[in-house]
Design a protein around this motif. Structure first.
Motif, PDB file in Angstrom:
ATOM      1  N   LYS A  69      28.414  86.184  15.057  1.00 41.73           N
ATOM      2  CA  LYS A  69      28.427  85.032  15.782  1.00 41.73           C
ATOM      3  C   LYS A  69      27.194  84.188  15.948  1.00 41.73           C
ATOM      4  O   LYS A  69      26.084  84.542  15.945  1.00 41.73           O
ATOM      5  N   HIS A  74      32.086  82.146  15.918  1.00 41.11           N
ATOM      6  CA  HIS A  74      32.403  83.626  15.062  1.00 41.11           C
ATOM      7  C   HIS A  74      32.317  83.237  13.678  1.00 41.11           C
ATOM      8  O   HIS A  74      32.871  82.108  13.179  1.00 41.11           O
ATOM      9  N   TYR A  76      33.463  85.748   9.854  1.00 46.14           N
ATOM     10  CA  TYR A  76      33.839  86.985   9.292  1.00 46.14           C
ATOM     11  C   TYR A  76      33.740  86.950   7.895  1.00 46.14           C
ATOM     12  O   TYR A  76      33.787  85.833   7.289  1.00 46.14           O
ATOM     13  N   ASP A  92      35.654  80.838  20.198  1.00 48.47           N
ATOM     14  CA  ASP A  92      35.522  82.175  20.926  1.00 48.47           C
ATOM     15  C   ASP A  92      37.057  82.239  21.812  1.00 48.47           C
ATOM     16  O   ASP A  92      37.543  81.476  21.910  1.00 48.47           O
ATOM     17  N   ASP A  94      40.004  85.502  22.950  1.00 51.13           N
ATOM     18  CA  ASP A  94      40.725  86.759  22.893  1.00 51.13           C
ATOM     19  C   ASP A  94      41.262  87.011  21.255  1.00 51.13           C
ATOM     20  O   ASP A  94      41.137  87.936  20.846  1.00 51.13           O
ATOM     21  N   ALA A  96      39.893  85.669  18.631  1.00 47.72           N
ATOM     22  CA  ALA A  96      38.799  86.070  17.632  1.00 47.72           C
ATOM     23  C   ALA A  96      38.505  87.561  17.718  1.00 47.72           C
ATOM     24  O   ALA A  96      38.249  88.292  16.614  1.00 47.72           O
ATOM     25  N   GLY A  97      38.422  88.063  18.867  1.00 45.59           N
ATOM     26  CA  GLY A  97      38.479  89.689  19.104  1.00 45.59           C
ATOM     27  C   GLY A  97      39.177  90.334  18.637  1.00 45.59           C
ATOM     28  O   GLY A  97      39.265  91.510  18.002  1.00 45.59           O
ATOM     29  N   HIS A  98      40.629  89.928  18.779  1.00 45.52           N
ATOM     30  CA  HIS A  98      41.736  90.629  18.560  1.00 45.52           C
ATOM     31  C   HIS A  98      41.766  90.809  16.850  1.00 45.52           C
ATOM     32  O   HIS A  98      42.002  91.776  16.304  1.00 45.52           O
ATOM     33  N   ALA A 100      39.214  90.577  14.866  1.00 41.45           N
ATOM     34  CA  ALA A 100      38.181  91.451  14.469  1.00 41.45           C
ATOM     35  C   ALA A 100      38.710  92.933  14.616  1.00 41.45           C
ATOM     36  O   ALA A 100      38.462  93.848  13.729  1.00 41.45           O
ATOM     37  N   GLU A 101      39.294  93.451  15.742  1.00 42.86           N
ATOM     38  CA  GLU A 101      39.796  94.594  15.920  1.00 42.86           C
ATOM     39  C   GLU A 101      40.641  95.127  14.893  1.00 42.86           C
ATOM     40  O   GLU A 101      40.739  96.250  14.522  1.00 42.86           O
ATOM     41  N   GLN A 129      46.201  86.211  25.225  1.00 45.53           N
ATOM     42  CA  GLN A 129      46.010  85.905  23.953  1.00 45.53           C
ATOM     43  C   GLN A 129      47.175  84.978  23.398  1.00 45.53           C
ATOM     44  O   GLN A 129      46.879  84.069  22.856  1.00 45.53           O
TER      45      GLN A 129
END
Length: 155
Positions: A69, A74, A76, A92, A94, A96-98, A100-101, A129
């Motif tokens: 980030k 963020h 990738y 930023d 949910d 973006a995090g989802h 990545a997971e 999300q």
């Protein structure tokens, strides 16, 4: 999102999507578009004058994933069979995090392998999300309603 959906395989399920800027292989200017994590592959899709641009990597061919980030959002980076893909300026949230997971859990998997942690996600987080994707215009009202009903049915 509708334009990208038309280029997916029959029955291919989009599990997560984020908007970002795809950095071309030559390192030149980026192209704004969508990064889609499907049940089969990772896809970057962008519309351009008179057409589209699409690059995809089956999960089994992805060999590495980096995430970070910066001030503008963020980023990738992925590697697959000698190719590199970078998506940056991801907002930023949910989603973006989802993404990545999902990528971390699927790198190197064959398409036939079941998606890890399917149905284990927190329903409230999934609904947040989903709402974010809808507010960003990345999914239609109909897609929002169908997915919302599916999440609520699993509760």
């Amino acid at each position: 999102m509708e334009a990208a959906r038309g280029h997916l395989a029959a029955g291919e399920q989009v599990d997560a999507v984020v908007a970002g800027t795809y950095v071309t292989k030559s390192g030149g200017a980026g192209r704004n578009g969508l990064l889609l994590a499907t049940d089969r592959r990772l896809v970057f899709f962008a519309l351009k004058l008179g057409g589209h641009e699409m690059e995809s990597f089956p999960w089994s061919q992805l060999s590495s994933f980096e995430a970070g980030k910066g001030m503008l959002g963020h980023w990738y980076r992925f590697a697959a069979a000698g190719n590199k893909l970078e998506v940056k300026w991801i907002k930023d949230g949910d989603a973006a995090g989802h993404v990545a997971e999902l990528v971390r859990s699927r790198v190197g998997q064959s398409a036939a392998a079941p998606a890890p942690a399917a149905g284990v996600a927190d329903p409230a987080a999934s609904l947040r999300q989903l709402q974010e994707l809808h507010q960003q215009g990345l999914i239609t009202e109909a897609e929002f309603g169908a997915k919302r009903a599916e999440i609520l049915a699993r509760m």
